[in-house]
Design a protein around this motif. Structure first.
Motif, PDB file in Angstrom:
ATOM      1  N   ARG A   8      90.776 -96.937 -10.660  1.00 37.83           N
ATOM      2  CA  ARG A   8      91.226 -98.253 -10.248  1.00 37.83           C
ATOM      3  C   ARG A   8      91.647 -99.084 -11.450  1.00 37.83           C
ATOM      4  NH1 ARG A   8      87.635-103.062  -7.712  1.00 37.83           N
ATOM      5  NH2 ARG A   8      89.381-104.475  -7.337  1.00 37.83           N
ATOM      6  N   LEU A  11      94.902 -98.006 -12.875  1.00 36.86           N
ATOM      7  CA  LEU A  11      96.008 -98.444 -12.034  1.00 36.86           C
ATOM      8  C   LEU A  11      96.247 -99.939 -12.144  1.00 36.86           C
ATOM      9  CD1 LEU A  11      95.377 -96.083  -9.079  1.00 36.86           C
ATOM     10  CD2 LEU A  11      97.538 -96.322 -10.314  1.00 36.86           C
ATOM     11  N   LEU A  12      95.145-100.673 -12.301  1.00 34.52           N
ATOM     12  CA  LEU A  12      95.308-102.119 -12.461  1.00 34.52           C
ATOM     13  C   LEU A  12      96.106-102.434 -13.711  1.00 34.52           C
ATOM     14  CD1 LEU A  12      91.969-103.777 -11.374  1.00 34.52           C
ATOM     15  CD2 LEU A  12      94.268-104.167 -10.467  1.00 34.52           C
ATOM     16  N   PHE A  15      99.521-101.764 -13.101  1.00 40.30           N
ATOM     17  CA  PHE A  15      99.995-102.857 -12.254  1.00 40.30           C
ATOM     18  C   PHE A  15     100.458-104.041 -13.104  1.00 40.30           C
ATOM     19  CE2 PHE A  15     100.091-105.222  -8.400  1.00 40.30           C
ATOM     20  CZ  PHE A  15      99.717-106.497  -8.746  1.00 40.30           C
ATOM     21  N   VAL A  18     103.599-103.111 -15.043  1.00 38.64           N
ATOM     22  CA  VAL A  18     104.806-102.901 -14.245  1.00 38.64           C
ATOM     23  C   VAL A  18     105.296-104.202 -13.634  1.00 38.64           C
ATOM     24  CG1 VAL A  18     105.719-101.772 -12.191  1.00 38.64           C
ATOM     25  CG2 VAL A  18     104.253-100.505 -13.771  1.00 38.64           C
ATOM     26  N   PHE A  19     104.373-104.970 -13.128  1.00 38.33           N
ATOM     27  CA  PHE A  19     104.813-106.168 -12.418  1.00 38.33           C
ATOM     28  C   PHE A  19     104.817-107.397 -13.303  1.00 38.33           C
ATOM     29  CE2 PHE A  19     103.025-103.389  -9.198  1.00 38.33           C
ATOM     30  CZ  PHE A  19     104.200-103.155  -8.522  1.00 38.33           C
ATOM     31  N   ILE A  22     103.966-113.617 -11.755  1.00 36.32           N
ATOM     32  CA  ILE A  22     104.639-114.750 -11.127  1.00 36.32           C
ATOM     33  C   ILE A  22     103.800-116.000 -11.347  1.00 36.32           C
ATOM     34  CG2 ILE A  22     105.509-115.698  -8.981  1.00 36.32           C
ATOM     35  CD1 ILE A  22     105.761-112.836  -7.984  1.00 36.32           C
ATOM     36  N   GLY A 409     112.162-113.971   1.206  1.00 34.17           N
ATOM     37  CA  GLY A 409     111.170-112.938   1.428  1.00 34.17           C
ATOM     38  C   GLY A 409     111.499-111.629   0.765  1.00 34.17           C
ATOM     39  N   HIS A 410     112.741-111.281   0.805  1.00 36.51           N
ATOM     40  CA  HIS A 410     113.075-109.978   0.269  1.00 36.51           C
ATOM     41  C   HIS A 410     113.332-110.043  -1.220  1.00 36.51           C
ATOM     42  CE1 HIS A 410     112.904-108.802   4.323  1.00 36.51           C
ATOM     43  NE2 HIS A 410     113.834-109.655   4.654  1.00 36.51           N
TER      44      HIS A 410
ATOM     45  N   ILE B  14      93.066 -99.849  -1.828  1.00 33.69           N
ATOM     46  CA  ILE B  14      93.763-100.538  -2.911  1.00 33.69           C
ATOM     47  C   ILE B  14      94.614 -99.547  -3.679  1.00 33.69           C
ATOM     48  CG2 ILE B  14      93.472-101.742  -5.106  1.00 33.69           C
ATOM     49  CD1 ILE B  14      90.683-102.541  -3.955  1.00 33.69           C
ATOM     50  N   LEU B  15      93.996 -98.448  -3.988  1.00 27.81           N
ATOM     51  CA  LEU B  15      94.708 -97.475  -4.796  1.00 27.81           C
ATOM     52  C   LEU B  15      95.981 -97.038  -4.098  1.00 27.81           C
ATOM     53  CD1 LEU B  15      91.671 -95.437  -6.042  1.00 27.81           C
ATOM     54  CD2 LEU B  15      92.983 -97.158  -7.260  1.00 27.81           C
ATOM     55  N   LEU B  18      98.495 -99.898  -4.046  1.00 25.98           N
ATOM     56  CA  LEU B  18      99.202-100.164  -5.296  1.00 25.98           C
ATOM     57  C   LEU B  18     100.344 -99.195  -5.476  1.00 25.98           C
ATOM     58  CD1 LEU B  18      96.265-100.857  -7.744  1.00 25.98           C
ATOM     59  CD2 LEU B  18      97.831-102.468  -6.674  1.00 25.98           C
ATOM     60  N   VAL B  19     100.016 -97.955  -5.231  1.00 25.50           N
ATOM     61  CA  VAL B  19     101.045 -96.949  -5.410  1.00 25.50           C
ATOM     62  C   VAL B  19     102.193 -97.202  -4.453  1.00 25.50           C
ATOM     63  CG1 VAL B  19     101.531 -94.511  -5.331  1.00 25.50           C
ATOM     64  CG2 VAL B  19      99.374 -95.311  -6.255  1.00 25.50           C
ATOM     65  N   GLY B  21     103.004 -99.968  -3.208  1.00 25.87           N
ATOM     66  CA  GLY B  21     103.734-101.157  -3.622  1.00 25.87           C
ATOM     67  C   GLY B  21     104.765-100.847  -4.685  1.00 25.87           C
ATOM     68  N   THR B  22     104.420-100.012  -5.598  1.00 26.87           N
ATOM     69  CA  THR B  22     105.363 -99.744  -6.671  1.00 26.87           C
ATOM     70  C   THR B  22     106.536 -98.925  -6.180  1.00 26.87           C
ATOM     71  OG1 THR B  22     104.116 -97.797  -7.250  1.00 26.87           O
ATOM     72  CG2 THR B  22     103.676 -99.758  -8.542  1.00 26.87           C
ATOM     73  N   PHE B  24     107.558 -98.331  -2.910  1.00 26.70           N
ATOM     74  CA  PHE B  24     108.193 -98.687  -1.641  1.00 26.70           C
ATOM     75  C   PHE B  24     108.347 -97.502  -0.717  1.00 26.70           C
ATOM     76  CE2 PHE B  24     109.743-102.151  -4.190  1.00 26.70           C
ATOM     77  CZ  PHE B  24     109.294-103.183  -3.416  1.00 26.70           C
ATOM     78  N   ASP B 381      93.156-108.396  -4.859  1.00 22.67           N
ATOM     79  CA  ASP B 381      93.419-106.969  -4.903  1.00 22.67           C
ATOM     80  C   ASP B 381      94.601-106.608  -4.006  1.00 22.67           C
ATOM     81  OD1 ASP B 381      91.267-106.634  -6.554  1.00 22.67           O
ATOM     82  OD2 ASP B 381      89.869-106.454  -4.891  1.00 22.67           O
ATOM     83  N   TYR B 400     103.929-105.987  -2.780  1.00 23.25           N
ATOM     84  CA  TYR B 400     103.565-106.798  -3.942  1.00 23.25           C
ATOM     85  C   TYR B 400     104.251-108.153  -3.989  1.00 23.25           C
ATOM     86  CZ  TYR B 400     107.825-106.024  -6.650  1.00 23.25           C
ATOM     87  OH  TYR B 400     109.110-106.032  -7.079  1.00 23.25           O
ATOM     88  N   GLU B 401     105.441-108.279  -3.398  1.00 26.01           N
ATOM     89  CA  GLU B 401     106.101-109.592  -3.437  1.00 26.01           C
ATOM     90  C   GLU B 401     105.396-110.622  -2.554  1.00 26.01           C
ATOM     91  OE1 GLU B 401     107.790-106.804  -2.630  1.00 26.01           O
ATOM     92  OE2 GLU B 401     109.818-106.844  -3.449  1.00 26.01           O
ATOM     93  N   TYR B 403     102.273-111.507  -2.393  1.00 27.03           N
ATOM     94  CA  TYR B 403     101.143-112.284  -2.888  1.00 27.03           C
ATOM     95  C   TYR B 403     101.236-112.405  -4.391  1.00 27.03           C
ATOM     96  CZ  TYR B 403      98.945-108.097  -4.780  1.00 27.03           C
ATOM     97  OH  TYR B 403      98.682-106.996  -5.510  1.00 27.03           O
ATOM     98  N   ASN B 404     100.484-113.345  -4.892  1.00 25.12           N
ATOM     99  CA  ASN B 404     100.429-113.557  -6.317  1.00 25.12           C
ATOM    100  C   ASN B 404      98.969-113.677  -6.692  1.00 25.12           C
ATOM    101  OD1 ASN B 404     100.289-114.717  -8.873  1.00 25.12           O
ATOM    102  ND2 ASN B 404     102.239-115.764  -8.595  1.00 25.12           N
ATOM    103  N   LYS B 405      98.482-112.702  -7.424  1.00 26.73           N
ATOM    104  CA  LYS B 405      97.043-112.696  -7.652  1.00 26.73           C
ATOM    105  C   LYS B 405      96.620-113.767  -8.641  1.00 26.73           C
ATOM    106  CE  LYS B 405      96.139-109.280 -11.125  1.00 26.73           C
ATOM    107  NZ  LYS B 405      95.484-107.982 -11.291  1.00 26.73           N
ATOM    108  N   LEU B 411     102.894-115.184   0.625  1.00 29.13           N
ATOM    109  CA  LEU B 411     104.216-115.597   1.103  1.00 29.13           C
ATOM    110  C   LEU B 411     104.262-115.451   2.617  1.00 29.13           C
ATOM    111  CD1 LEU B 411     106.734-116.473  -0.548  1.00 29.13           C
ATOM    112  CD2 LEU B 411     107.625-114.203  -0.189  1.00 29.13           C
ATOM    113  N   GLN B 439     105.976-108.072   5.533  1.00 30.66           N
ATOM    114  CA  GLN B 439     106.426-109.436   5.827  1.00 30.66           C
ATOM    115  C   GLN B 439     105.397-110.108   6.719  1.00 30.66           C
ATOM    116  OE1 GLN B 439     110.529-109.573   7.158  1.00 30.66           O
ATOM    117  NE2 GLN B 439     110.209-111.599   8.006  1.00 30.66           N
TER     118      GLN B 439
END
Lengths: 515, 987
Positions: A8, A11-12, A15, A18-19, A22, A409-410, B14-15, B18-19, B21-22, B24, B381, B400-401, B403-405, B411, B439
């Motif tokens: 985990r 991967l975090l 994460f 990669v991201f 925002i 959204g997109h 989560i795992l 995440l994958v 999310g990256t 799609f 998470d 991933y778009e 939410y913003n952790k 959103l 969405q």
């Protein structure tokens, strides 16, 4: 379990790499805040201040938050209309950025001119509490300190602070191009004279707005004055006299553009634009109900006075190679935008008949509204297709921050697509936050090509129509037509003109005369 | 331990999330660790799967058929059957078949078949056997009350040919109608409690059936059931109709059975679970002489836990195959567990024996789920837990778009929300791709009553019909009932808190929002509620008001139809508006009438605007406010333009003079005046720009200008240059006006021309050349032979309405009125005696002076030593209303003349004539010097236009009529001035 955790963590980390992060925080622009309240709300008026010059934004000014103005106020405590003249010093503690809530102090000191027929000596320190909800700020104030004396000949009226009340709740509505404000005025001022107690009640409203190009504040106050005889500390039950006076002070400040030609022919540039920076205050009063046994003549029931100032000018740069647009219908608009440095760089790249892209238009709008581009310190990924490497990235981020454009959204903004008219209209309406000037979920517009208008643009187009800002061309609004760079410049410059001189009459001439 | 287990599930989610999310893409980079986890439930296949798979391999339901999945599911649950490898999906379901299905739903099929067989044993073989297989089923449903005993009798009646539906017979072989199906399904599953079934007592207020245009054709006995199945989304109509009497096809029935969902599964002891295939393990084992193949399918259910399904296939030594399988639907086709693959998103049904009877692999298309956003604590998470409408909890991974952790935002509807400021709703629509939420949209709660919103297009009062645009922009018409309640706030109401109060508190008497259909206008926003007949019962109205600000260009009165006004705006466009007679007009905050409107007035017009169709906008004028002084022309000046100060926005003029009645006065050497930003520039009749003026008009020609005031400063409103010779005409009436600026005066026959550049001032307002009308009293400045530089039109002054009386007080009613013994009335220069008692009214506006002291109207009393009885006053009154009482002397002589100079309070008059009291004529006071100084007496009254005014109103050029005690001629001869007590201003 252990294994799971490690995975985990790895991967975090990925994460995070990669991201893009925002960032939130809609940091509202703060460049033109401290204006509201420059004349306070007792029916007096100052001349206002000069709007900041462009050069001051770059080089900076020394400001400690204290400003001094000439001040005039209608004094009614003795049952007549008298003008107190003096200076008002404002020590303004308004914060540079608004938090979700907070407080600050603001102090007003009025020192009388020696020549004034009424000597008004006033010190008020207010503690202002504010709270921010989305794009609105509401304020409430409490009195920290209030001392005041009014001297008319031998008679001295001293403010009885313990018995007096100030009630000045304020709301500010922040839109990308403009901040609107409104103050509800409901005050009771108790003065003790030598042999009478005078109670002045103020009821009214103040409306104003601030933009980079103009700023206005207009009050409409009904002042009720009642005088009670005071005998050996005992105050009469019934007023010995009373009167009602309507006070309409207003302050306007703006910058207008004027072209200045050059007389010697042999000079490398033909002429250039000047920004003329003006401000003035004025006040009208009308005695709505005169006091008993008054001997005032009819012509004395109304009056006005003004606090004009001498204009300042700021010279703008003269763009080079301007002949490439010569004769184009938007020549002046493009030239003005280059002069104001809304458009920058080599003029030859602004080809009037090329399309203007969405992000280019946003760039013009952000600069026209006086915002700095996003500083890029923290990388912000708002749109997937506007990476930080995009040429207009800092402007798109700023436009998003100030609410000129919305998140989708997109995650796409289509920055490099040519702007359509309906998109421009929506951005325009959003800049002024005026979409409420049309009915919610409007499905029909007055234009013949109504069916071509996207649903998300209808309400905004009707709002602009209702305000007379979009009139259509022989009944057509051409929502999907692409905008050229010339048209884009014309549109942006039209908004600037509207901010310079277009809104002011609505607030000053129309409001004051709105009986 | 439970909490720990929960956490474990989440971690793996989560795992995977995440994958996902990256990338799609669900299937790629799949990294599940289900095998390490504890198994929550162990399931098996079922031996019934293999025969069922054979039964449902229908030839006429090809792979990809729209009802394929529903038919497979119903087949796997043994709810439906076909024959000869056919399902006949488009055939109608007969009533017998439908009742058969109901019995299967009840789980009483075996019992029914036994009953059928028993009945058939004694059956007359001549009777058709087409639906005889269902006799037992129909018997059961008859016993349960689904059908009546007469229906059953019809069903088993030997000669079916004499029966007919028209006669009300129950034809078991005919297709079941949608209404019947709705009823039977409800009854079978007891979806609605029997005690609320009664259609006479059922609360239809919130019924869904009114959503259908054909609700009226739903027979009463079925309405409750149709409503229930609608609300549960089990059976809905199409194209706005329910089609209650349409027969239902076999494919539709399969779909309907699928829609029953948990309504049936709960009833039948089935558990529906959702999740995805986390992993699959295979094992082959030799057992005695059998080959056993084990397949372990790991389902990650949406609560994060692992279910394992164990299916087997074994082959014995003689080749017999035994299967413990399950029915799997995937990608449009039906098969066994082998079809499942890792990462398939599935829902599966488990019976009470722990057998997985059916697995549906969901398409990886986006699936929309309405659910509650139940738990957002794991937003950091990228996870949320949603609660489905059936009460199940599902933990999903956010794209991933969404939410913003960092700032803990999510959103929703394309808008960022803080977790503590989420929209005011329980339900959202989650668009899912697998268990990844892509969405989130606002869904809201269920509607408790139907309300429709629209924007009015038109109102048809006689037909009680309202036409409006719905939210899709379509024009819809609805009728209203006779009980219609309309709530509309009038435009002047500012409060918005009444409205529905009187609907709640019936005794609430006054409701300013109560209105009628006539008040509804095009452009209004309306909210409608409907009665059980689908008619509008209550209607709330919101308005679409706007304000226009402009200047009146022309007015034409059209009697009872009101008037039409042309308004021009700042951008120089203009518009004609129709003003109804009842429209309120306000001036200076006071109510006035339409006739007060003057050309040149600046007005604010409040209108209600409706956009009826593109290019067709309808506006109703609600109120007109005439704005006060701002744009008034205070002075008309002339001078020579010296220069323009570009930086201060000012013009500098030399030799400036002001136009007064007598002509040009008030010479100023240099005068600086601000320019209004809307100032109009003209050279002769040609409109020019400010730049033109700067370039060519400095030092060139005479500049005429209309001056107004803004914020206490003089500004130029219109600047007009002329270069010809100037002639000043005396004040005269316009005898003829052509309407285009051409006009004649009474004193000569010449025709004068006002052009666009002419400064035309009418009653203090700057107007166009068309604003000159007969018989205006105009002061004309010519420049050139016929061209007017200035036309200044003033109101004609009359003082006839103001009565002046002299009388002795006889009696009085305090604060109200007084009576006089008799009175004299001043007519011109003579007092005319009337031996009559007369009453005058007094009020707080009456000014009373005695001996130079003001007496408040409430101190005007008839007792104490301040008693007014027998006091003599001069009374100024309009009608019976006393404006002013003053004890001025009895003035019966006087002079008239024109003011040529004002010095302090002294008015220097010229052309003075004096009133000869005896001859009753005016006579010259001198042959060489006809001037005289007038000083105000103590007290003095100035009268202008029937009003008491101040001395400041008197201007040079005014004609005064002065009444005093002395004879004018005598005073002149003794070189004295004249003291006036009543001074009329007569221009």
């Amino acid at each position: 379990m252990v294994k799971v955790k490690n995975q985990r963590l790895i991967l975090l980390k990925i994460f995070c790499l990669v991201f893009l992060v925002i960032l939130n925080a809609l940091i509202f622009n703060t460049q033109s805040y401290a204006r509201a309240g420059e004349m306070f709300y007792f029916g007096g008026v100052t001349e206002g201040s000069k709007l900041e010059k462009n050069i001051d934004k770059i080089v900076g000014t020394k400001s400690n938050g204290t400003t001094t103005h000439s001040y005039k106020e209608v004094v009614l405590v003795d049952g007549s209309v008298k003008i107190a003249e003096g200076t008002m010093t404002i020590k303004d503690g308004t914060p540079a950025t608004w938090q979700d809530s907070g407080s600050y102090t603001i102090a007003y000191t009025i020192t009388p001119d020696e020549t004034s027929e009424v000597l008004l000596d006033r010190q008020i320190t207010l503690n202002v509490k504010y709270k921010k909800v989305d794009n609105q700020i509401t304020k409430d104030c409490t009195i920290n300190k209030w001392t005041e004396t009014i001297t008319i000949g031998a008679e001295v009226y001293t403010l009885n602070a313990a018995k007096s009340t100030l009630n000045l709740p304020t709301i500010e509505w922040i839109a990308p191009a403009i901040t609107y404000n409104k103050v509800v005025i409901s005050n009771e001022l108790v003065y003790d004279g030598l042999s009478s107690r005078v109670i002045v009640t103020h009821t009214g409203q103040s409306f104003g707005y601030n933009t980079t190009y103009s700023s206005v504040e207009t009050c409409n106050i009904d002042a009720k004055v009642e005088s009670f005889a005071m005998n050996e500390g005992k105050i009469a039950d019934k007023a010995s006299w009373s009167m009602i006076v309507n006070l309409e002070p207003s302050v306007t400040m703006n910058k207008t553009l004027t072209y200045d030609t050059n007389t010697p022919y042999a000079i490398s540039f033909d002429g250039n634009y000047l920004e003329v920076i003006k401000n003035a205050g004025g006040l009208y009063y009308t005695i709505t109900k005169d006091k008993e046994n008054s001997t005032l003549k009819k012509s004395e029931l109304k009056g006005e006075y003004s606090l004009p100032t001498f204009n300042q000018t700021e010279i703008l740069i003269a763009p080079k190679n301007i002949d490439m647009w010569k004769g184009n219908f938007a020549e002046d608009d493009i030239r003005k935008l280059f002069s104001m440095e809304v458009l920058e760089g080599d003029t030859k790249y602004y080809v009037p008949n090329q399309g203007i892209t969405r992000s280019q238009f946003i760039r013009l709008m952000v600069k026209a509204l006086g915002y700095d581009a996003y500083d890029g310190k923290t990388e912000m990924a708002i749109y997937e297709d506007v990476p930080s490497s995009h040429v207009n990235y800092p402007y798109v981020v700023k436009a998003y921050e100030i609410g000129l454009i919305k998140g989708v959204g997109h995650g796409h903004f289509n920055p490099d697509e040519i702007l359509t008219r309906q998109e421009a209209f929506v951005i325009y309406t959003r800049a002024l936050a005026l979409s409420n000037k049309a009915a919610y979920k409007t499905s029909i517009t007055p234009f013949i090509d109504n069916d071509k208008i996207a649903d998300w643009a209808k309400r905004e187009i009707v709002a602009l129509y209702n305000l007379g800002l979009v009139k259509g061309d022989a009944g057509y609004v051409k929502p999907t037509a692409k905008l050229s760079k010339a048209e884009g410049a014309a549109l942006v410059n039209r908004l600037i003109d509207y901010l310079r001189e277009g809104i002011e009459p609505e607030y000053v001439e129309n409001l004051i005369n709105y009986d | 331990m439970k909490g720990k287990k929960y956490l474990k599930g989440i971690v793996s989610l989560i795992l995977s999330g995440l994958v996902l999310g990256t990338s799609f893409s669900y299937a790629k980079d799949y990294n599940e660790i289900a095998l390490l986890e504890e198994i929550e439930n162990e399931y098996t296949g079922t031996p019934m799967a293999a025969p069922r798979l054979e039964t449902i391999a229908f030839n006429d339901v090809p792979n990809g058929h729209w009802a394929k999945e529903a038919i497979a599911r119903a087949g796997a649950l043994e709810l439906i059957k076909g024959w000869d490898d056919h399902y006949y999906p488009n055939k109608n379901v007969s009533r017998a078949e439908m009742l058969g299905i109901c019995v299967r739903l009840l789980g009483r099929n075996q019992e029914a078949e036994n009953s059928t067989n028993a009945t058939l044993a004694n059956w007359d073989k001549n009777v058709s056997t087409k639906y005889l297989w269902a006799i037992g089923h129909m018997k059961i449903t008859e016993q349960l009350g689904f059908i009546k005993d007469t229906d059953y009798n019809d069903a088993v009646y030997p000669d079916q040919t004499i029966l007919s539906e028209d006669k009300g017979n129950f034809l078991a072989d005919n297709g079941a109608t949608r209404s019947e199906v709705a009823k039977w399904i409800c009854q079978t599953l007891e979806i609605i409690a029997p005690d609320v079934v009664n259609e006479n007592t059922y609360d239809f207020h919130y019924s869904n059936i009114y959503n259908y245009k054909d609700w009226n054709s739903i027979a009463n006995e079925y309405r409750v059931y149709v409503d229930m199945l609608n609300k549960l989304d089990i059976m809905i109509g199409s194209d706005g109709c329910f089609y209650p009497n349409k027969r239902i096809t076999r494919a539709e029935v399969a779909k309907l059975l699928e829609n029953l969902d948990n309504n049936y599964y709960n009833f039948a002891g089935l558990t529906k679970k959702m999740g995805y295939v986390a992993d699959i393990l295979y094992d082959v084992e030799q057992q005695n002489d059998e080959d056993v193949r084990h397949v372990y399918t790991y389902f990650r259910s949406y609560d994060g836990r692992i279910d394992r399904m164990h299916t087997t296939q074994s082959r014995n030594n003689i080749g017999q195959i035994t299967k413990n399988e399950t029915v799997v639907y995937k990608s449009g086709a039906v098969g066994a567990a082998a079809r499942l693959a890792k990462a398939d998103i599935v829902n599966y049904l488990v019976n009470t024996d722990g057998e997985v009877v059916y697995v549906e692999v969901e398409d990886e298309n986006l699936v929309k789920v309405d659910a509650q956003l139940y738990d957002t604590r794991l937003i950091e998470d990228g996870q949320i837990t949603i609660k489905l409408k059936d009460g199940r909890y599902v933990t999903c991974v956010l794209k991933y778009e969404l939410y913003n952790k960092n700032d803990k935002t999510i959103l929703i509807d394309d808008t960022k929300y803080q977790m503590n400021k989420l929209p005011f709703t329980t339900f959202y629509t989650f668009t899912m791709k697998g268990n990844v939420v892509t969405q989130i949209d606002y869904k809201g709660e269920e509607e408790v009553y139907k309300e429709q919103r629209g924007i009015v297009q038109k109102v048809d009062i006689p037909n009680q019909t309202i036409y409006f645009f719905d939210e899709n922009g379509n024009v819809v018409s609805k009728k209203w009932s006779n009980e219609l309640e309309v709530e509309k706030q009038d435009y002047y109401e500012t409060s918005d808190n009444i409205g529905y109060i009187d609907e709640v508190f019936k005794e609430y008497l006054f409701d300013k929002m109560d209105s009628n259909p006539e008040s509804i206008e095009a452009g209004d926003t309306i909210f409608m509620q409907f009665n059980s007949n689908g008619q509008i019962n209550s209607l709330g109205v919101g308005t679409n008001y706007g304000v226009k600000y402009g200047k009146i260009k022309s007015i034409s009165y059209r009697g009872v139809e009101g008037s039409s006004i042309v308004i021009s705006y700042d951008d120089e466009t203009s518009e004609t508006m129709d003003v109804a007679p009842e429209v309120m007009v306000k001036k200076s905050g006071r109510l006035t009438t339409l006739s007060t409107l003057q050309i040149g007035d600046y007005v604010r017009v409040l209108y209600n605007r409706g956009i009826i169709s593109p290019n067709n906008v309808y506006e109703t004028i609600k109120q007109i406010n005439i704005t006060s002084v701002e744009k008034e022309v205070t002075d008309v000046l002339k001078g020579e333009l010296i220069s323009f100060d570009n930086y201060q926005g000012e013009m500098i003029f030399a030799d400036v003079e002001k136009l007064e009645s007598l002509g040009w006065t008030d010479f100023t050497n240099i005068k600086t005046i601000d320019v209004d930003k809307n100032c109009l520039y003209y050279v002769d009749d040609k409109r020019v720009s400010l730049d033109y003026v700067k370039e060519f008009m400095e030092g060139n020609g005479t500049a005429y200008m209309a001056i107004g005031r803004q914020l206490g400063k003089d500004v130029i409103l219109k600047l007009s240059f002329r270069t010809s010779r100037e002639t000043l005409l005396g004040e005269d009436n316009v005898s003829y006006a052509k309407g285009n600026g051409e006009f004649k005066l009474t004193s000569d026959s010449k025709s004068y021309v006002a052009d666009d550049g002419t400064i035309v001032v009418r009653y203090g307002r700057l107007v166009d050349k068309e604003g000159i009308m007969s018989p205006d009293l105009a002061k004309v400045v010519l420049n050139g032979d016929r061209s007017c530089a200035i036309v200044d039109i003033n109101e004609e002054i009359t003082n006839n309405e103001l009565g002046i009386y002299r009388a002795k007080i006889k009696s009085l009613v305090e604060r109200k009125s007084f009576e006089v013994y008799s009175f004299s009335r001043l007519l011109d220069m003579e007092w005319s005696y009337m031996p009559l008692e007369r009453n005058f009214e007094i009020n707080s506006h009456t000014d009373i002076y005695s001996g130079g002291q003001k007496i408040m109207y409430y101190d005007f009393i008839d007792y104490t030593d301040a008693s007014q009885i027998d006091n003599i006053y001069t009374i100024f009154a309009i009608g019976d209303e006393a404006i002013l009482l003053n004890d001025i002397p009895y003035v019966d002589r006087g002079i008239t003349g024109q003011v040529y100079k004002i010095e302090g309070t002294t008015f220097k008059l010229k052309d003075v004539v004096s009133w000869n009291k005896d001859k009753k004529t005016w006579e010259e006071i001198s042959f060489n010097d006809r001037t005289m100084d007038v000083t105000p007496g103590e007290p003095v009254i100035y009268i202008k236009n029937n009003e008491i005014v101040d001395a400041e109103e008197i201007e040079v050029g005014d004609k005064l009529r002065v009444m005093g005690l002395e004879d004018g001629l005598t005073q002149k001869q003794s070189s004295g001035g004249y003291t006036g007590y009543i001074i009329y201003i007569e221009r």
